[in-house]
Design a protein around this motif. Structure first.
Motif, PDB file in Angstrom:
ATOM      1  N   THR A   1       0.865  -1.318   0.073  1.00  0.00           N
ATOM      2  CA  THR A   1       0.114  -0.159  -0.086  1.00  0.00           C
ATOM      3  C   THR A   1       1.044   1.140  -0.036  1.00  0.00           C
ATOM      4  OG1 THR A   1      -1.611  -1.281   1.157  1.00  0.00           O
ATOM      5  CG2 THR A   1      -2.041   1.130   1.381  1.00  0.00           C
TER       6      THR A   1
ATOM      7  N   ASN B   1       2.762   1.703  -3.330  1.00  0.00           N
ATOM      8  CA  ASN B   1       1.774   2.331  -4.369  1.00  0.00           C
ATOM      9  C   ASN B   1       1.133   3.503  -4.186  1.00  0.00           C
ATOM     10  OD1 ASN B   1       2.004  -0.384  -5.606  1.00  0.00           O
ATOM     11  ND2 ASN B   1       0.063  -1.156  -4.662  1.00  0.00           N
TER      12      ASN B   1
ATOM     13  N   LYS C   1      -0.566   4.836  -1.760  1.00  0.00           N
ATOM     14  CA  LYS C   1      -2.046   4.666  -1.210  1.00  0.00           C
ATOM     15  C   LYS C   1      -2.211   5.241   0.321  1.00  0.00           C
ATOM     16  CE  LYS C   1      -3.612   1.752  -4.729  1.00  0.00           C
ATOM     17  NZ  LYS C   1      -4.239   0.451  -4.805  1.00  0.00           N
TER      18      LYS C   1
ATOM     19  N   GLN D   1      -6.748  13.210  -3.680  1.00  0.00           N
ATOM     20  CA  GLN D   1      -7.494  12.423  -4.527  1.00  0.00           C
ATOM     21  C   GLN D   1      -6.676  12.101  -5.816  1.00  0.00           C
ATOM     22  OE1 GLN D   1     -10.990  14.636  -4.204  1.00  0.00           O
ATOM     23  NE2 GLN D   1     -11.987  12.441  -3.482  1.00  0.00           N
ATOM     24  N   ASN D   2      -5.948  13.032  -6.376  1.00  0.00           N
ATOM     25  CA  ASN D   2      -5.357  12.571  -7.710  1.00  0.00           C
ATOM     26  C   ASN D   2      -4.086  11.947  -7.374  1.00  0.00           C
ATOM     27  OD1 ASN D   2      -6.704  14.516  -8.966  1.00  0.00           O
ATOM     28  ND2 ASN D   2      -5.605  16.119  -8.676  1.00  0.00           N
ATOM     29  N   GLU D   3      -3.634  11.850  -6.238  1.00  0.00           N
ATOM     30  CA  GLU D   3      -2.304  11.012  -6.007  1.00  0.00           C
ATOM     31  C   GLU D   3      -2.740   9.652  -5.646  1.00  0.00           C
ATOM     32  OE1 GLU D   3       1.212  11.432  -5.173  1.00  0.00           O
ATOM     33  OE2 GLU D   3       0.689  12.893  -6.609  1.00  0.00           O
ATOM     34  N   GLY D   4      -4.024   9.407  -5.538  1.00  0.00           N
ATOM     35  CA  GLY D   4      -4.681   7.960  -5.057  1.00  0.00           C
ATOM     36  C   GLY D   4      -4.455   7.605  -3.789  1.00  0.00           C
ATOM     37  N   ILE D   5      -4.407   8.498  -2.842  1.00  0.00           N
ATOM     38  CA  ILE D   5      -4.064   8.186  -1.252  1.00  0.00           C
ATOM     39  C   ILE D   5      -5.172   7.933  -0.742  1.00  0.00           C
ATOM     40  CG2 ILE D   5      -3.622   9.126   0.875  1.00  0.00           C
ATOM     41  CD1 ILE D   5      -1.481  11.351  -0.577  1.00  0.00           C
ATOM     42  N   GLU D   6      -5.265   6.403  -0.269  1.00  0.00           N
ATOM     43  CA  GLU D   6      -6.668   5.958   0.118  1.00  0.00           C
ATOM     44  C   GLU D   6      -6.593   5.806   1.827  1.00  0.00           C
ATOM     45  OE1 GLU D   6      -6.878   2.195  -1.558  1.00  0.00           O
ATOM     46  OE2 GLU D   6      -7.279   2.838  -3.683  1.00  0.00           O
TER      47      GLU D   6
ATOM     48  N   LYS E   1     -10.081   6.281   6.180  1.00  0.00           N
ATOM     49  CA  LYS E   1     -10.229   5.986   4.777  1.00  0.00           C
ATOM     50  C   LYS E   1     -10.567   7.340   4.005  1.00  0.00           C
ATOM     51  CE  LYS E   1     -11.251   2.092   2.062  1.00  0.00           C
ATOM     52  NZ  LYS E   1     -12.172   0.746   2.016  1.00  0.00           N
ATOM     53  N   THR E   2     -10.078   7.703   3.209  1.00  0.00           N
ATOM     54  CA  THR E   2     -10.272   8.952   2.429  1.00  0.00           C
ATOM     55  C   THR E   2     -11.461   9.232   2.097  1.00  0.00           C
ATOM     56  OG1 THR E   2      -7.899   8.760   1.569  1.00  0.00           O
ATOM     57  CG2 THR E   2      -9.155  10.619   0.886  1.00  0.00           C
ATOM     58  N   ASP E   3     -12.192   8.117   1.477  1.00  0.00           N
ATOM     59  CA  ASP E   3     -13.344   8.231   0.844  1.00  0.00           C
ATOM     60  C   ASP E   3     -14.458   8.463   1.944  1.00  0.00           C
ATOM     61  OD1 ASP E   3     -12.559   7.976  -1.860  1.00  0.00           O
ATOM     62  OD2 ASP E   3     -13.215   5.616  -1.994  1.00  0.00           O
TER      63      ASP E   3
END
Ligand code: UTP
Length: 407
Positions: free
Chosen positions: A84, A87, A89, A221-226, A315-317
């Protein structure tokens, strides 16, 4: 803002005393004071009597992923966590906007020197710990540092001068949290000078909305950080972006995670991770009934056993969905310097004022689920809160030494 507008704004909230010295001020000081009044969000005063605790739901115990279970699955968790991180994330959020009033250190707490025969700043301890992980992963993680208006410039300068203690500067970002007025026991806003309103950082719960205001969420969000790992500046054994914690939380399917330690005794003054009306929550030690304090599981373990240490995964979302929700407001009783009606400076030794604070622990209750992840206290929890006694510089130094760190 004109003086007449200031008068009507303050009158509405019974705060006209803020202008007591106005007529004796220089033109520039008058302007300065009016600009502060203009920016002041007085609606916060309407929330003084928000009583979070009278509205609490039904508490129930929440078990933890215990040390032995973690050890059994460590390799699997570590792999998930490291993947993770590699990647890109996962990211870290360092909460460093506090004023550290109990420690009584004149600078940002992270600048405190823990060393005895050498210098070892709190920030240095944190960066060293983080780099253990990034070295293992072979990848840097983004680190977002939350400062406040009172300590932002000094923090940035200090870290720059020290070259981020070897960390990659490109991965370090700063954002500033909001401030709130400080009031006395009669609900009157305090002044620190004839032209200056007493303000304090509004607690560590506002970090995600402050990141939003700072325009950092599109970047995340653009970096895909979850996953966001949030932690306090003042734990010198803090393990950040801990791959095993990250992997265990992901593997559990929970939407958040909290590092916990087994209570030293049933009455220990810590907030305990549990559920409240079926959702994860933290019950403060003073909210627990006698029955809750002594309640035990069939295996003899305390039912409310796992104390939080201010190290969480979100979790970002899921955080995005909570952006418009209000966190409960706490009134923190603290010692705050101020000027009296005659303009004399007062520096109290004991708490005289109330600060408005939201707390990161209340964000846990907004999540669907939370993994309580047990850690070894002596290896991961050495908070520097007080000058002496419990959770002090001395106790933290002892724990650093026990962990093989030379001071
Ligand atoms: P504390 O609750 O211990 O507060 O913060 P503090 O301001 O550092 O210290 P005292 O109570 O005045 O002695 C726990 C963590 O939350 C951060 C602190 O920097 C610390 O990492 N914090 C606290 C913020 O980032 N902002 C705040 O407004 C308050």
């Amino acid at each position: 803002m004109k003086k007449s507008d200031a008068v009507s704004k303050l009158k509405q909230y019974d705060q006209l005393h803020i202008l007591d010295f106005y007529d004796s001020l220089s033109e520039s000081s008058k302007k300065y004071l009016l600009s502060q009044i203009d920016l002041l969000d007085l609606s916060i005063l309407e929330r003084i009597n928000d009583d979070k605790y009278s509205k609490r739901g039904k508490f129930e115990p929440l078990g933890a992923l215990t040390l032995d279970k973690i050890a059994e699955n460590e390799d699997k968790f570590r792999k998930i966590g490291l993947d993770t991180i590699r990647n890109g994330k996962a990211a870290c959020i360092l909460l460093a906007g506090g004023q550290g009033s109990r420690l009584g250190f004149e600078h940002p707490k992270g600048m405190f020197n823990m060393g005895i025969n050498r210098t070892l700043y709190i920030y240095e301890c944190l960066f060293n710990n983080l780099m253990e992980v990034t070295d293992e992963a072979g990848a840097f993680v983004h680190l977002f540092i939350m400062t406040s208006e009172s300590n932002d410039i000094e923090t940035r300068q200090f870290l720059k001068e020290n070259e981020f203690f070897g960390y990659n500067e490109e991965y370090v970002h700063f954002f500033i949290q909001e401030m709130a007025p400080v009031i006395d026991s009669e609900n009157k806003i305090l002044m620190t000078a004839p032209d200056t309103i007493a303000m304090s950082p509004n607690g560590n719960g506002g970090w995600f909305s402050s990141m939003d205001r700072a325009g950092l969420l599109p970047f995340i969000q653009n970096e895909g950080i979850e996953w966001l790992n949030v932690f306090a500046v003042d734990n010198v054994l803090q393990k950040m972006a801990d791959p095993v914690f990250l992997g265990a939380t992901i593997d559990s399917g929970c939407t958040s995670g909290g590092k916990v330690v087994s209570k030293a005794d049933p009455h220990e003054r810590v907030g305990v991770l549990c559920t409240e009306d079926g959702k994860p929550s933290i019950v403060e030690y003073y909210e627990m009934t006698k029955e809750m304090v002594s309640q035990r599981e069939p295996d003899g373990q305390l039912s409310y056993n796992y104390g939080v240490i201010l190290n969480y995964l979100f979790k970002t979302d899921d955080l995005m969905k909570t952006l418009d929700k209000k966190l409960p407001l706490h009134m923190a009783h603290k010692a705050v310097a101020y000027i009296d009606q005659n303009g004399a400076q007062i520096k109290p030794d004991s708490p005289n004022a109330y600060k408005f604070e939201t707390l990161v622990l209340d964000m846990i209750h907004m999540q669907d689920s939370c993994l309580a992840y047990e850690v070894v206290r002596e290896k991961e929890f050495a908070p520097v809160k007080n000058k002496e006694g419990v959770d002090s510089v001395d106790t933290a130094r002892e724990l650093l030494k026990k962990n093989g760190i030379e001071l």
